[in-house]
Design a protein around this motif. Structure first.
Motif, short mmCIF file in Angstrom:
data_model
loop_
_atom_site.label_atom_id
_atom_site.label_comp_id
_atom_site.label_asym_id
_atom_site.label_seq_id
_atom_site.Cartn_x
_atom_site.Cartn_y
_atom_site.Cartn_z
N LEU A 39 -5.80 1.99 -8.04
CA LEU A 39 -5.42 3.40 -8.00
C LEU A 39 -6.60 4.19 -7.45
O LEU A 39 -7.67 4.20 -8.06
CB LEU A 39 -5.05 3.90 -9.40
CG LEU A 39 -3.97 3.10 -10.14
CD1 LEU A 39 -3.81 3.63 -11.57
CD2 LEU A 39 -2.64 3.17 -9.40
N LEU A 40 -6.41 4.85 -6.32
CA LEU A 40 -7.51 5.50 -5.62
C LEU A 40 -7.20 6.97 -5.37
O LEU A 40 -6.16 7.30 -4.78
CB LEU A 40 -7.76 4.81 -4.27
CG LEU A 40 -7.89 3.28 -4.28
CD1 LEU A 40 -7.97 2.74 -2.86
CD2 LEU A 40 -9.12 2.87 -5.08
N ASP A 41 -8.09 7.84 -5.78
CA ASP A 41 -7.89 9.28 -5.61
C ASP A 41 -8.79 9.78 -4.47
O ASP A 41 -10.01 9.82 -4.60
CB ASP A 41 -8.23 10.01 -6.91
CG ASP A 41 -7.63 11.41 -6.96
OD1 ASP A 41 -7.15 11.89 -5.91
OD2 ASP A 41 -7.64 12.01 -8.04
N GLU A 42 -8.17 10.14 -3.35
CA GLU A 42 -8.88 10.59 -2.14
C GLU A 42 -10.00 9.61 -1.77
O GLU A 42 -11.18 9.99 -1.67
CB GLU A 42 -9.46 12.00 -2.36
CG GLU A 42 -8.43 13.06 -2.70
CD GLU A 42 -7.64 13.57 -1.50
OE1 GLU A 42 -7.95 13.15 -0.36
OE2 GLU A 42 -6.70 14.35 -1.70
N ALA A 71 -4.08 8.55 -3.36
CA ALA A 71 -3.73 9.94 -3.16
C ALA A 71 -4.53 10.51 -2.00
O ALA A 71 -5.71 10.19 -1.83
CB ALA A 71 -4.03 10.75 -4.42
N THR A 72 -3.88 11.34 -1.19
CA THR A 72 -4.57 11.98 -0.07
C THR A 72 -3.85 13.28 0.29
O THR A 72 -2.65 13.43 0.04
CB THR A 72 -4.62 11.04 1.15
OG1 THR A 72 -5.34 11.69 2.22
CG2 THR A 72 -3.23 10.68 1.65
N HIS A 73 -4.60 14.20 0.88
CA HIS A 73 -3.99 15.43 1.41
C HIS A 73 -4.04 15.42 2.93
O HIS A 73 -3.79 16.45 3.57
CB HIS A 73 -4.70 16.67 0.86
CG HIS A 73 -6.12 16.80 1.32
ND1 HIS A 73 -7.15 16.06 0.81
CD2 HIS A 73 -6.66 17.59 2.29
CE1 HIS A 73 -8.27 16.39 1.42
NE2 HIS A 73 -8.00 17.32 2.33
N MET A 89 0.86 -1.18 0.00
CA MET A 89 0.00 0.00 0.00
C MET A 89 0.90 1.22 0.00
O MET A 89 1.75 1.36 0.87
CB MET A 89 -0.88 0.03 1.25
CG MET A 89 -2.20 -0.70 1.13
SD MET A 89 -3.13 -0.62 2.69
CE MET A 89 -3.45 1.14 2.82
N ALA A 90 0.70 2.09 -0.98
CA ALA A 90 1.51 3.31 -1.08
C ALA A 90 0.60 4.52 -1.16
O ALA A 90 -0.49 4.45 -1.73
CB ALA A 90 2.42 3.26 -2.30
N ALA A 91 1.05 5.62 -0.58
CA ALA A 91 0.25 6.85 -0.57
C ALA A 91 1.01 7.99 -1.22
O ALA A 91 2.22 8.16 -0.99
CB ALA A 91 -0.11 7.23 0.87
N LEU A 92 0.30 8.76 -2.04
CA LEU A 92 0.79 10.04 -2.54
C LEU A 92 0.24 11.11 -1.62
O LEU A 92 -0.98 11.32 -1.57
CB LEU A 92 0.31 10.29 -3.97
CG LEU A 92 0.70 9.27 -5.04
CD1 LEU A 92 -0.05 9.58 -6.35
CD2 LEU A 92 2.21 9.30 -5.28
#
Length: 286
Positions: free
Chosen positions: A136-139, A169-171, A10-13
């Protein structure tokens, strides 16, 4: 941008809005054509001769939820299954829904009546319909309550343990902490990468301790003699100490405070967001 993620991780941007996370995911998913560069998924060139095979093994959840509001959850999922060229497995879908907090009854309702969090959950199910090798998951946790976020992490962890590679991806620093590896993104570049705790130790090797002791004055004098103590403040009968170091210094601090009648000790460790700020000079909400 240059990055790679090993199979089954599991990797996060992690980065603020506008840092390039969504653009990168769109390119990896085959939705947005890059101007240059090579994008490989499981060794397959997403934008080259392998594009069709690559896209068959990708599950992509964008920030927008691509559903028809007048159709039910089931009907929308049937359309997505057809687009992936698979049969809608209702037992499989019901199992996924239960694991992320959607009921079979919810799936029978029109999507137009869903909350934002419910639509995100349905988007995740849609991305998993064809049982992809890469997700691939965006937020993905946008709009989810804390309990639903925990359910989401549990599901993703289970998928990764069975070999699915996940990049999201997450902020939000607390969302990225669940990943095996985190990529700090800023202005379209990867600034740093590593395991969450590794990044914290690399960029913010300090912690704050709040102590109460019987001999506060003696404790303060002793603390000010230590080279790894970078700040000592007396406040409301207690002492707030900023320490440069980690577990070894915490053990030494506790031992020292015990000599002065330690009554209470509270630790505030730096967060992944603190590490991001130190590495990039930017805040995540920016």
């Amino acid at each position: 941008v240059s990055l790679s993620v090993e199979c089954g991780l599991m990797a996060a941007l992690l980065g603020p809005n506008g840092s390039g996370k969504s653009t990168l995911l769109s390119m990896l998913a085959g939705s947005l054509r890059p101007t240059h560069g090579v994008f490989r998924i499981a060794g397959l060139d997403v934008w080259g001769s392998d594009s069709r095979r690559a896209r068959r093994i990708i599950g992509y959840m964008s920030q927008s939820d691509p559903f028809y509001p007048q159709l039910t959850g089931w009907e929308n999922l049937s359309l997505h299954a057809a687009m992936h060229g698979v049969r809608l497995d209702k037992d499989y879908v019901a199992g996924l829904a239960e694991r992320i907090g959607l009921s079979v009854g919810d799936l029978s309702r029109r999507v137009g009546s869903y909350s934002g969090g419910m639509r995100r959950k349905l988007s995740l199910i849609a991305a998993l319909l064809h049982k992809p090798r890469v997700l691939l998951l965006d937020e993905p946790d946008s709009g989810l309550d804390p309990a639903s976020r925990r359910m989401l992490v549990s599901l993703l962890r289970n998928l990764a343990s069975h070999g699915t590679t996940i990049l999201y991806a997450t902020h939000i620093g607390d969302s990225a902490i669940a990943a095996d590896i985190v990529f700090f993104m800023s202005d379209g570049r990867v600034i740093a990468s590593g395991a969450p705790e590794e990044l914290i130790e690399r960029y913010v090797p300090w912690f704050v301790a709040v102590l109460e002791a019987k001999d506060t004055g003696g404790l303060v004098r002793a603390l000010r003699e230590l080279e790894w103590v970078v700040g000592v403040v007396e406040r409301d009968g207690g002492v707030t100490v900023t320490v440069r170091g980690s577990s070894r210094e915490l053990a030494q601090l506790t031992e020292l405070a015990a000599r002065y009648g330690l009554m209470s000790l509270t630790i505030r460790r730096p967060s992944l967001e603190d590490a991001f700020i130190e590495a990039t000079g930017k805040r995540l909400e920016g």
